[in-house]
Design a protein around this motif. Sequence first.
Motif, mmCIF file in Angstrom:
data_model
loop_
_atom_site.group_PDB
_atom_site.id
_atom_site.type_symbol
_atom_site.label_atom_id
_atom_site.label_comp_id
_atom_site.label_asym_id
_atom_site.label_seq_id
_atom_site.Cartn_x
_atom_site.Cartn_y
_atom_site.Cartn_z
ATOM 1 N N GLU A 8 43.276 36.761 41.755
ATOM 2 C CA GLU A 8 43.436 35.752 42.815
ATOM 3 C C GLU A 8 45.009 36.366 43.441
ATOM 4 O O GLU A 8 44.232 37.106 44.108
ATOM 5 C CB GLU A 8 43.151 34.205 42.378
ATOM 6 C CG GLU A 8 41.679 33.749 42.299
ATOM 7 C CD GLU A 8 41.518 31.959 42.397
ATOM 8 O OE1 GLU A 8 42.557 31.403 42.453
ATOM 9 O OE2 GLU A 8 40.785 31.681 42.194
ATOM 10 N N ARG A 103 34.555 34.612 40.945
ATOM 11 C CA ARG A 103 32.790 34.206 41.255
ATOM 12 C C ARG A 103 32.014 33.351 42.150
ATOM 13 O O ARG A 103 31.874 33.506 42.947
ATOM 14 C CB ARG A 103 32.469 35.315 40.318
ATOM 15 C CG ARG A 103 32.721 36.461 40.472
ATOM 16 C CD ARG A 103 32.122 37.933 39.197
ATOM 17 N NE ARG A 103 32.618 39.002 38.370
ATOM 18 C CZ ARG A 103 32.036 39.749 38.237
ATOM 19 N NH1 ARG A 103 30.881 39.609 38.171
ATOM 20 N NH2 ARG A 103 32.843 40.904 37.820
ATOM 21 N N TRP A 106 33.881 32.317 45.092
ATOM 22 C CA TRP A 106 33.390 33.323 46.466
ATOM 23 C C TRP A 106 32.048 33.499 46.943
ATOM 24 O O TRP A 106 31.595 34.208 47.797
ATOM 25 C CB TRP A 106 33.804 35.694 45.859
ATOM 26 C CG TRP A 106 33.706 36.808 46.821
ATOM 27 C CD1 TRP A 106 34.525 37.179 47.142
ATOM 28 C CD2 TRP A 106 31.836 37.083 46.778
ATOM 29 N NE1 TRP A 106 33.774 38.321 47.981
ATOM 30 C CE2 TRP A 106 32.497 38.188 47.435
ATOM 31 C CE3 TRP A 106 31.176 37.263 47.005
ATOM 32 C CZ2 TRP A 106 32.206 38.884 48.401
ATOM 33 C CZ3 TRP A 106 30.435 38.314 47.106
ATOM 34 C CH2 TRP A 106 30.954 38.778 48.182
ATOM 35 N N LEU A 174 36.509 38.233 53.471
ATOM 36 C CA LEU A 174 36.264 37.972 51.934
ATOM 37 C C LEU A 174 35.753 39.332 50.983
ATOM 38 O O LEU A 174 36.291 39.520 50.041
ATOM 39 C CB LEU A 174 34.634 36.923 52.442
ATOM 40 C CG LEU A 174 34.123 36.327 50.865
ATOM 41 C CD1 LEU A 174 35.215 35.432 50.539
ATOM 42 C CD2 LEU A 174 33.046 35.744 51.454
ATOM 43 N N GLY A 178 38.304 39.322 48.225
ATOM 44 C CA GLY A 178 37.942 39.486 47.237
ATOM 45 C C GLY A 178 37.178 37.585 47.220
ATOM 46 O O GLY A 178 36.620 37.616 46.479
ATOM 47 N N TYR A 179 38.279 37.259 48.100
ATOM 48 C CA TYR A 179 37.559 35.641 48.089
ATOM 49 C C TYR A 179 38.314 35.270 49.602
ATOM 50 O O TYR A 179 39.456 36.171 50.415
ATOM 51 C CB TYR A 179 38.467 33.752 47.016
ATOM 52 C CG TYR A 179 39.617 34.605 47.119
ATOM 53 C CD1 TYR A 179 40.468 35.462 46.616
ATOM 54 C CD2 TYR A 179 40.497 32.870 47.831
ATOM 55 C CE1 TYR A 179 42.351 34.951 46.775
ATOM 56 C CE2 TYR A 179 41.755 33.677 47.901
ATOM 57 C CZ TYR A 179 42.834 34.144 47.228
ATOM 58 O OH TYR A 179 44.010 33.826 46.535
#
Length: 187
Positions: A8, A103, A106, A174, A178-179
């Motif tokens: 993160e 994940r 996400w 996103l 990645g998030y």
Amino acid sequence: MTDNNTQEDQSIKRPTPKWVSVLEMISSRLNRIAAGISAILLVLMVGLILVEIVLRFFSLSTFMTDVLVGHGVAAITFLAAAWALEEGSMIRISAVTQVLRGRVRWATEAFCIVSVEILIVWLMYFEWRTVGKLWARGSTTEHYLPIPLWIPAAIFLVGLALLGLQILVRGARLISHGYDENSLLKL
């Protein structure tokens, strides 16, 4: 747990792709314009209500305050929704996503973004048809001042389009980071 935090931290440091920055800039400017229009409409509605109050002291009326304020409330609600989302002011229930990591988080965020975007596009389709029908028929309100009904419907459509664009920005963030977190949505 440390591995997820490291991932993160690394995803936050990724540079924002140019296409995401352009999309953010366009969305942010449109949202600010719509929020400004909402603020002006709010001031006008308050002024109209005050005029109506004064007129009623003299047994007079505009005969349109209820209709205009009703349309105004709908307009400011839909025009300001995308700006509220962009600023992190929209109500968001994050009890589930706060405990998720990596994940799974996400995927949950992606599912929510895609689901909301599909819903907004679906609503826009039907609202587009409604605006077209109201325009073609020339439908108006049945009040002292006939207001073409396509105008409030078009404002709703514009608000949905702005909200859809802001959701698209969330999705782009996103994908590129990645998030997703509200802090990442601001320019």
